[in-house]
Design an enzyme around this catalytic site. Structure first.
Site, short mmCIF file in Angstrom:
data_model
loop_
_atom_site.label_atom_id
_atom_site.label_comp_id
_atom_site.label_asym_id
_atom_site.label_seq_id
_atom_site.Cartn_x
_atom_site.Cartn_y
_atom_site.Cartn_z
N HIS A 98 0.82 -1.21 0.00
CA HIS A 98 0.00 0.00 0.00
C HIS A 98 0.86 1.26 0.00
O HIS A 98 0.37 2.33 0.38
CB HIS A 98 -0.93 0.01 1.22
CG HIS A 98 -1.94 -1.10 1.18
ND1 HIS A 98 -2.24 -1.88 2.27
CD2 HIS A 98 -2.71 -1.57 0.19
CE1 HIS A 98 -3.16 -2.77 1.95
NE2 HIS A 98 -3.46 -2.61 0.69
N LYS A 114 7.00 -4.40 -10.39
CA LYS A 114 6.80 -4.03 -11.81
C LYS A 114 6.36 -2.57 -11.93
O LYS A 114 6.91 -1.80 -12.71
CB LYS A 114 5.72 -4.96 -12.38
CG LYS A 114 5.59 -4.95 -13.86
CD LYS A 114 4.51 -5.93 -14.31
CE LYS A 114 4.80 -7.35 -13.86
NZ LYS A 114 3.81 -8.31 -14.38
N LYS A 162 -3.17 -8.73 -6.75
CA LYS A 162 -3.53 -9.77 -7.72
C LYS A 162 -4.74 -10.51 -7.18
O LYS A 162 -4.93 -10.63 -5.97
CB LYS A 162 -2.37 -10.76 -7.89
CG LYS A 162 -2.39 -11.48 -9.21
CD LYS A 162 -1.86 -10.57 -10.30
CE LYS A 162 -1.77 -11.22 -11.65
NZ LYS A 162 -0.95 -10.41 -12.56
P1 NAD Z 1 -4.27 -16.17 -21.55
O1 NAD Z 1 -5.20 -16.94 -20.73
O2 NAD Z 1 -4.81 -15.18 -22.52
O3 NAD Z 1 -3.27 -17.12 -22.37
C1 NAD Z 1 -2.49 -18.14 -21.80
C2 NAD Z 1 -2.27 -19.19 -22.86
O4 NAD Z 1 -1.32 -20.16 -22.37
C3 NAD Z 1 -3.53 -19.98 -23.23
O5 NAD Z 1 -3.69 -19.99 -24.63
C4 NAD Z 1 -3.26 -21.37 -22.66
O6 NAD Z 1 -3.90 -22.40 -23.38
C5 NAD Z 1 -1.74 -21.45 -22.78
N1 NAD Z 1 -1.13 -22.48 -21.94
C6 NAD Z 1 -1.50 -22.91 -20.70
N2 NAD Z 1 -0.67 -23.89 -20.28
C7 NAD Z 1 0.21 -24.09 -21.27
C8 NAD Z 1 1.33 -24.98 -21.42
N3 NAD Z 1 1.67 -25.84 -20.47
N4 NAD Z 1 2.06 -24.92 -22.57
C9 NAD Z 1 1.74 -24.04 -23.55
N5 NAD Z 1 0.69 -23.18 -23.45
C10 NAD Z 1 -0.06 -23.19 -22.32
O7 NAD Z 1 -3.31 -15.46 -20.49
P2 NAD Z 1 -2.43 -14.16 -20.70
O8 NAD Z 1 -3.21 -12.98 -20.26
O9 NAD Z 1 -1.83 -14.18 -22.06
O10 NAD Z 1 -1.30 -14.40 -19.59
C11 NAD Z 1 -0.20 -15.27 -19.81
C12 NAD Z 1 0.90 -14.96 -18.81
O11 NAD Z 1 1.28 -13.58 -18.95
C13 NAD Z 1 0.52 -15.14 -17.36
O12 NAD Z 1 1.67 -15.56 -16.64
C14 NAD Z 1 0.14 -13.74 -16.91
O13 NAD Z 1 0.28 -13.56 -15.52
C15 NAD Z 1 1.17 -12.94 -17.68
N6 NAD Z 1 0.81 -11.53 -17.90
C16 NAD Z 1 -0.37 -11.18 -18.48
C17 NAD Z 1 -0.65 -9.84 -18.70
C18 NAD Z 1 -1.89 -9.38 -19.40
O14 NAD Z 1 -2.01 -8.17 -19.68
N7 NAD Z 1 -2.82 -10.25 -19.74
C19 NAD Z 1 0.28 -8.85 -18.28
C20 NAD Z 1 1.49 -9.25 -17.72
C21 NAD Z 1 1.75 -10.60 -17.53
#
Ligand code: NAD
Length: 468
Positions: free
Chosen positions: A61, A91, A103
């Site tokens: 916070h 970050k 989160k």
């Molecule tokens: P998402 O749900 O849109 O996509 C995740 C993808 O990973 C899916 O297509 C899923 O099928 C695939 N997946 C799952 N297990 C897998 C495996 N073992 N091998 C290969 N593919 C696999 O999620 P996202 O929003 O793209 O987030 C992905 C990562 O990025 C997470 O760690 C999240 O915390 C991080 N992240 C997301 C954002 C955001 O803006 N969405 C920002 C920063 C970090």
């Protein structure tokens, strides 16, 4: 057994050795300020009742509101949410986004629920957060994460507005909304675009590329992407458009490989139609999806979940650069192996910060109640036209209508958002390099990133007068 939160704190402790803050201050920075764990029932489409487990963690916070995504996954657990909240604190500090870290998580496999059920789960989750004061534009602002997207964010905003009527800034209670529901243009692709900027910046440095035996620039660099979701899809798209070649894409069900290069959208459409990434025309199948990470490439881009690189598989990774799209893909055991192998790891807490950066822009837009560029577009266009006329009269050259339209158009919202994102990613990257250069003992960019984050959060506490 160590959990994800312990792992983040181990890295924090390693970085803290390069600072001189009192232990009490460091303890305050690394602890998780609050976790709300709750269960609620929903009625399934078949009439049965199911209890849903959910969390919201607020890590720090030191700045308000706190900010961080909401994850829908059957594997969500409390320490994971706390770890992801901690990464959000660091970050935000690294990219100078004035938020604390948070989160949320709901333990469900979204594919197993109907849209109607998902809507009721999301709305009930929001209701619980409102009741306990864990959401609000000045309190805690969720965003999309693994398993969630614009649709869920729109449900959250709508539920919040219904429960807190008349709140002028209510739209700022969540980011990552559809543009028609108070979102900002460029947010959907922001994390992927930020990853591209981070990679482009790293590849532009001869002193980073030379030890890897790589030429500068993105052109021709072979990229493997794990996870073709929001982050992986957009990062792949921008890297390919920037000249890189997508040589493999891994999804849950397997991976596909093509030395000639893949097009992320064709693969995405193929998966949508067939239900699988496999059997993509012109590509070879790899049924063991994890094996794709061990193929030879220049850039490996994990964009699925944490804990992908461990002491077990790290020695077999052949990539020269790891660009951490996912949060926490590298365990603390894998990091020293990558260092020893000379792999350049561009750390998650820096390179995937594009999402929260543009979320910050969306929040500002919601508070100001005006679209970016609305007040200035025409004015800037008029100035640019004047400049073109001055050039024409000084040089005798006549611009074509097409050139005139391109050169004097005034920025749209998406132009301003993308330029703010680019500036943020470049500035933060140079700050990491500077920290690493000025402390020869700092072993890699991850520790440099944590050092920068610790300084910024510590300064914030010290300015509050809590610590001497
Ligand atoms: P998402 O749900 O849109 O996509 C995740 C993808 O990973 C899916 O297509 C899923 O099928 C695939 N997946 C799952 N297990 C897998 C495996 N073992 N091998 C290969 N593919 C696999 O999620 P996202 O929003 O793209 O987030 C992905 C990562 O990025 C997470 O760690 C999240 O915390 C991080 N992240 C997301 C954002 C955001 O803006 N969405 C920002 C920063 C970090």
């Amino acid at each position: 057994m160590s959990n994800f939160f312990d792992e983040v704190n181990r890295t924090f402790d390693e970085a803290a050795k390069f600072t001189e803050y009192p232990q009490g201050l460091l303890d305050q920075i690394r602890c998780c300020n609050g976790v709300y764990r709750f269960d609620f029932p929903i009625r399934r489409a078949d009439g049965t009742i199911e209890v849903i487990h959910a969390w919201r963690a607020e890590h720090s916070h030191h700045k308000m509101p706190v900010k961080g995504g909401i994850r829908y996954s059957p594997e969500v657990y409390e320490e994971e949410v706390m770890a992801l909240a901690a990464l959000m604190t660091y970050k935000c500090a690294i990219v100078d986004v004035p938020f604390g870290g948070a989160k949320g998580g709901i333990r469900i496999e979204p594919k197993d629920y109907t849209v109607d059920e998902l809507e009721r789960i999301t709305r009930r989750y929001t209701h619980e957060l409102v009741k306990k004061g864990f959401i609000g534009p000045g309190i805690d602002v969720p965003a999309p994460d693994y398993g969630t997207g614009e649709r869920e964010m729109a449900w959250i905003a709508d539920t919040y507005q219904a429960l807190v009527p008349g709140h002028l800034d209510a739209m700022g209670c969540v980011t990552g909304k559809p543009v028609t529901q108070g979102g900002v243009r460029g947010r959907r692709e922001a994390t992927g675009r930020g990853l591209f900027f981070a990679l482009r910046e790293a590849c532009a440095h001869p002193d980073l590329m030379a030890p890897l035996g790589l030429a500068t620039g993105l052109d021709g660099k072979r990229v493997i992407v794990q996870g073709l979701g929001n982050v992986g899809y957009h990062a792949a798209k921008f890297c390919r458009e920037g000249g890189a070649v997508l040589v493999a894409i891994a999804e849950r069900e397997g991976a596909i490989v093509s030395a000639k290069g893949l097009h992320e959208d064709e693969v995405f459409q193929h998966r949508k139609t067939t239900g699988s990434i496999l059997d993509f025309p012109g590509a070879a199948n790899l049924r063991d999806t994890a094996a794709a990470l061990e193929l030879e490439c220049d850039v490996l881009l994990p964009a699925a979940l944490e804990g992908v690189f461990t002491a077990e598989n790290a020695p077999r990774i052949q990539a020269k650069i790891i660009l951490e799209g996912a949060n926490g893909p590298t365990t603390p055991e894998a990091d020293p192996i990558f260092r020893q192998k000379g792999i350049l790891v561009i750390p998650d807490i820096y390179c995937n910060a594009g999402g929260v950066t543009v979320s910050y822009f969306e929040w500002l837009k919601n508070l100001s109640h005006v679209r970016y560029g609305r007040m200035s577009k025409r004015h800037e266009q008029a100035n640019e036209l004047q400049m073109l006329r001055a050039i024409e009269s000084a040089t005798g050259k006549r611009f074509t209508d097409a050139e005139r339209a391109e050169l004097a158009r005034g920025p749209d919202e998406v132009d301003l958002v993308n330029s703010g994102l680019e500036e943020t990613m470049i500035t933060a990257f140079h700050a990491l390099l500077e920290t690493k250069r000025s402390h020869p003992g700092i072993p890699d960019l991850r520790i440099a990133a944590f050092v920068n984050a610790i300084h910024k959060v510590a300064r914030s506490y010290m300015e509050l007068g809590i610590f001497p």
